[in-house]
Design a protein around this motif. Sequence first.
Motif, PDB file in Angstrom:
ATOM      1  N   GLN A  54     -33.905  20.944 -22.846  1.00 55.45           N
ATOM      2  CA  GLN A  54     -33.677  19.514 -23.037  1.00 55.45           C
ATOM      3  C   GLN A  54     -34.902  18.814 -23.596  1.00 55.45           C
ATOM      4  N   VAL A  55     -34.632  17.761 -24.347  1.00 51.55           N
ATOM      5  CA  VAL A  55     -35.671  16.896 -24.877  1.00 51.55           C
ATOM      6  C   VAL A  55     -35.349  15.470 -24.443  1.00 51.55           C
ATOM      7  N   SER A  56     -36.296  14.827 -23.758  1.00 49.51           N
ATOM      8  CA  SER A  56     -36.153  13.430 -23.344  1.00 49.51           C
ATOM      9  C   SER A  56     -36.927  12.570 -24.326  1.00 49.51           C
ATOM     10  N   VAL A  57     -36.268  11.547 -24.845  1.00 50.98           N
ATOM     11  CA  VAL A  57     -36.887  10.670 -25.829  1.00 50.98           C
ATOM     12  C   VAL A  57     -36.809   9.241 -25.309  1.00 50.98           C
ATOM     13  N   THR A  58     -37.968   8.588 -25.197  1.00 50.83           N
ATOM     14  CA  THR A  58     -38.018   7.195 -24.772  1.00 50.83           C
ATOM     15  C   THR A  58     -38.214   6.334 -26.004  1.00 50.83           C
ATOM     16  N   THR A  59     -37.288   5.404 -26.212  1.00 50.23           N
ATOM     17  CA  THR A  59     -37.308   4.553 -27.395  1.00 50.23           C
ATOM     18  C   THR A  59     -37.379   3.085 -26.991  1.00 50.23           C
ATOM     19  N   SER A  60     -37.820   2.275 -27.921  1.00 47.60           N
ATOM     20  CA  SER A  60     -37.938   0.843 -27.660  1.00 47.60           C
ATOM     21  C   SER A  60     -36.583   0.154 -27.681  1.00 47.60           C
ATOM     22  N   GLY A  61     -35.596   0.783 -28.274  1.00 50.78           N
ATOM     23  CA  GLY A  61     -34.238   0.249 -28.334  1.00 50.78           C
ATOM     24  C   GLY A  61     -33.249   1.380 -28.151  1.00 50.78           C
ATOM     25  N   GLN A  62     -32.066   1.207 -28.698  1.00 47.31           N
ATOM     26  CA  GLN A  62     -31.042   2.247 -28.634  1.00 47.31           C
ATOM     27  C   GLN A  62     -31.477   3.453 -29.460  1.00 47.31           C
ATOM     28  N   ALA A  63     -31.371   4.644 -28.901  1.00 44.63           N
ATOM     29  CA  ALA A  63     -31.733   5.864 -29.627  1.00 44.63           C
ATOM     30  C   ALA A  63     -30.752   6.106 -30.772  1.00 44.63           C
TER      31      ALA A  63
END
Length: 84
Positions: A54-63
């Motif tokens: 798995q890869v978790s991605v934290t974004t400033s808005g909707q991915a």
Amino acid sequence: MSCCTPDSSCSTDGRTTVYNVSGMTCGHCKATLTKETGALEGVGAVNVDLEAGQVSVTTSGQADDMLLARVVDDAGYELTGRVS
């Protein structure tokens, strides 16, 4: 989960989305995906879990699933979907 980006800056803001990614087997895979996904605009943090695939991605808005899938695929792996 790490809150740090590849350049070691940290942020606790944002929305985290977890994706299943196939083809990851080693530290090189982890480094490549961290670098490539972390370079996308709006991405604040990336965490690659080789064991879970798995890869978790934290974004400033909707991915942007389509953009992330393209970047992951271009790096030689396959984004197979979001974790429920």
